[in-house]
Scaffold this active site. Structure first.
Site, PDB file in Angstrom:
ATOM      1  N   ASP A 131       6.438   8.538   3.012  1.00 32.25           N
ATOM      2  CA  ASP A 131       5.374   7.518   2.644  1.00 32.25           C
ATOM      3  C   ASP A 131       5.992   6.735   1.364  1.00 32.25           C
ATOM      4  O   ASP A 131       6.238   7.476   0.275  1.00 32.25           O
ATOM      5  CB  ASP A 131       4.153   8.389   2.322  1.00 32.25           C
ATOM      6  CG  ASP A 131       2.838   7.291   1.765  1.00 32.25           C
ATOM      7  OD1 ASP A 131       3.119   6.221   1.585  1.00 32.25           O
ATOM      8  OD2 ASP A 131       1.935   7.799   1.496  1.00 32.25           O
ATOM      9  N   TYR A 174      -2.669  -8.881   0.209  1.00 33.77           N
ATOM     10  CA  TYR A 174      -1.362  -9.161   1.185  1.00 33.77           C
ATOM     11  C   TYR A 174      -0.453 -10.227   0.594  1.00 33.77           C
ATOM     12  O   TYR A 174       0.768  -9.891   0.077  1.00 33.77           O
ATOM     13  CB  TYR A 174      -1.676  -9.562   2.493  1.00 33.77           C
ATOM     14  CG  TYR A 174      -0.482  -9.201   3.463  1.00 33.77           C
ATOM     15  CD1 TYR A 174      -0.087  -8.123   3.825  1.00 33.77           C
ATOM     16  CD2 TYR A 174       0.209 -10.468   3.896  1.00 33.77           C
ATOM     17  CE1 TYR A 174       1.123  -7.939   4.441  1.00 33.77           C
ATOM     18  CE2 TYR A 174       1.413 -10.193   4.275  1.00 33.77           C
ATOM     19  CZ  TYR A 174       1.927  -9.207   4.769  1.00 33.77           C
ATOM     20  OH  TYR A 174       2.923  -8.856   5.773  1.00 33.77           O
ATOM     21  N   LYS A 179       3.489  -9.159  -1.184  1.00 35.42           N
ATOM     22  CA  LYS A 179       4.630  -9.760  -0.889  1.00 35.42           C
ATOM     23  C   LYS A 179       5.045 -10.724  -1.744  1.00 35.42           C
ATOM     24  O   LYS A 179       6.308 -10.548  -2.095  1.00 35.42           O
ATOM     25  CB  LYS A 179       4.442 -10.382   0.469  1.00 35.42           C
ATOM     26  CG  LYS A 179       3.885  -9.426   1.616  1.00 35.42           C
ATOM     27  CD  LYS A 179       4.916  -8.488   1.966  1.00 35.42           C
ATOM     28  CE  LYS A 179       4.922  -7.478   3.029  1.00 35.42           C
ATOM     29  NZ  LYS A 179       6.078  -6.784   3.339  1.00 35.42           N
TER      30      LYS A 179
END
Length: 264
Positions: free
Chosen positions: A64, A172, A176
């Site tokens: 993870d 998101y 990024k």
């Protein structure tokens, strides 16, 4: 393209995150076909095993990337077994299917999306922990393994969403964009130690993440004036190029791979 370079990575040891599906799995196949000993790491250990089982020079690992101790452990395991890591491709990432549904519902109803006000702390942290924190954990572990040897190549998988930010998808886009800046900053530091860091920023790509995208959003990404959704292998080819000696003068690059949807 992957079959055109046999021996490109002969004798090299590679670690790929997000290797159980999509772009990460395609990268594992490319690297193995081109001669690398590849460690395929994914949070879904069974998916990593399924990909590695196809290939003679691939080995599954479970990780993870949001958990720094797990990242350090898998890097340590690879170094212990082979004494080094030559290539790292960090393809692990997550999206937010709930936010996508909210955006799709708004599009169908022809109204602006209302997401930010409804976005809980857990949803924010889940996306940023994997996409941004996870990138830091991998970059840090890669530098610790590579810098003492004075060589190595790291490729992070970002997103065109960092530039063409979508309304209703702030976590998101932020994760990024942060991962891009992080990779570029580390690249300027790492090159002094012989380690190259670069990023590929895909547009719409046919992955499991895309399969979970509501039809209303998928139709919104369709445009006859540009290329259709990329295949994972097409993005993998760019990542593998960045990791190769052919890209020796690329440091801190972010290569847009969005089929012509926009330029920067």
């Amino acid at each position: 393209m992957g079959g055109e370079y046999p021996g490109r990575f002969d004798g090299q040891v590679a670690l790929v995150t997000g290797a159980g599906s999509g772009i990460g799995a395609a990268v594992v196949r490319r690297l193995a076909a081109q001669g690398a000993e590849v460690f395929a790491a994914d949070i879904d250990g069974r998916a990593a095993e399924a990909v590695a089982k196809e290939l003679a020079r691939a080995h599954p690992l479970t990780v993870d990337v949001a958990e720094s101790a797990e990242v350090d452990q898998v890097f340590g395991e690879v170094v212990q077994r082979h004494g080094r890591i030559d290539v790292v491709v960090h393809a692990a990432g997550v999206d937010d299917p709930t936010a996508k549904e909210w955006i799709a519902e708004a599009r169908i109803a022809d109204r602006p999306p209302e997401v930010t006000g409804r976005l809980g702390d857990h949803a924010w942290r889940r996306v940023t922990r994997v996409n941004l924190d996870g990138t830091f954990h991998v970059l840090r572990a890669a530098l610790r393994a590579m810098a003492p040897r004075g060589s190595g190549a790291v490729v992070t998988v970002g997103s065109s969403s960092a530039y063409d930010t979508q309304a209703g998808y702030p976590h998101y886009a932020a994760s990024k964009a942060g991962a891009h800046a992080l990779s570029q900053s580390v690249a300027k530091e790492a090159i002094a130690f012989g380690v190259r860091v670069n990023t590929v920023a895909p547009g719409p790509t046919e992955t499991g993440m895309a399969a979970r995208t509501p039809a209303a959003l998928r139709h919104g990404f369709a445009d006859p004036r540009v290329r259709p959704y990329a295949a994972p292998e097409e993005i993998a080819d760019i990542a593998v190029f960045l990791a190769s000696d052919e890209a020796v003068n690329l440091v801190g690059a972010v290569l847009l791979a969005n089929g012509g949807r926009f330029t920067i």
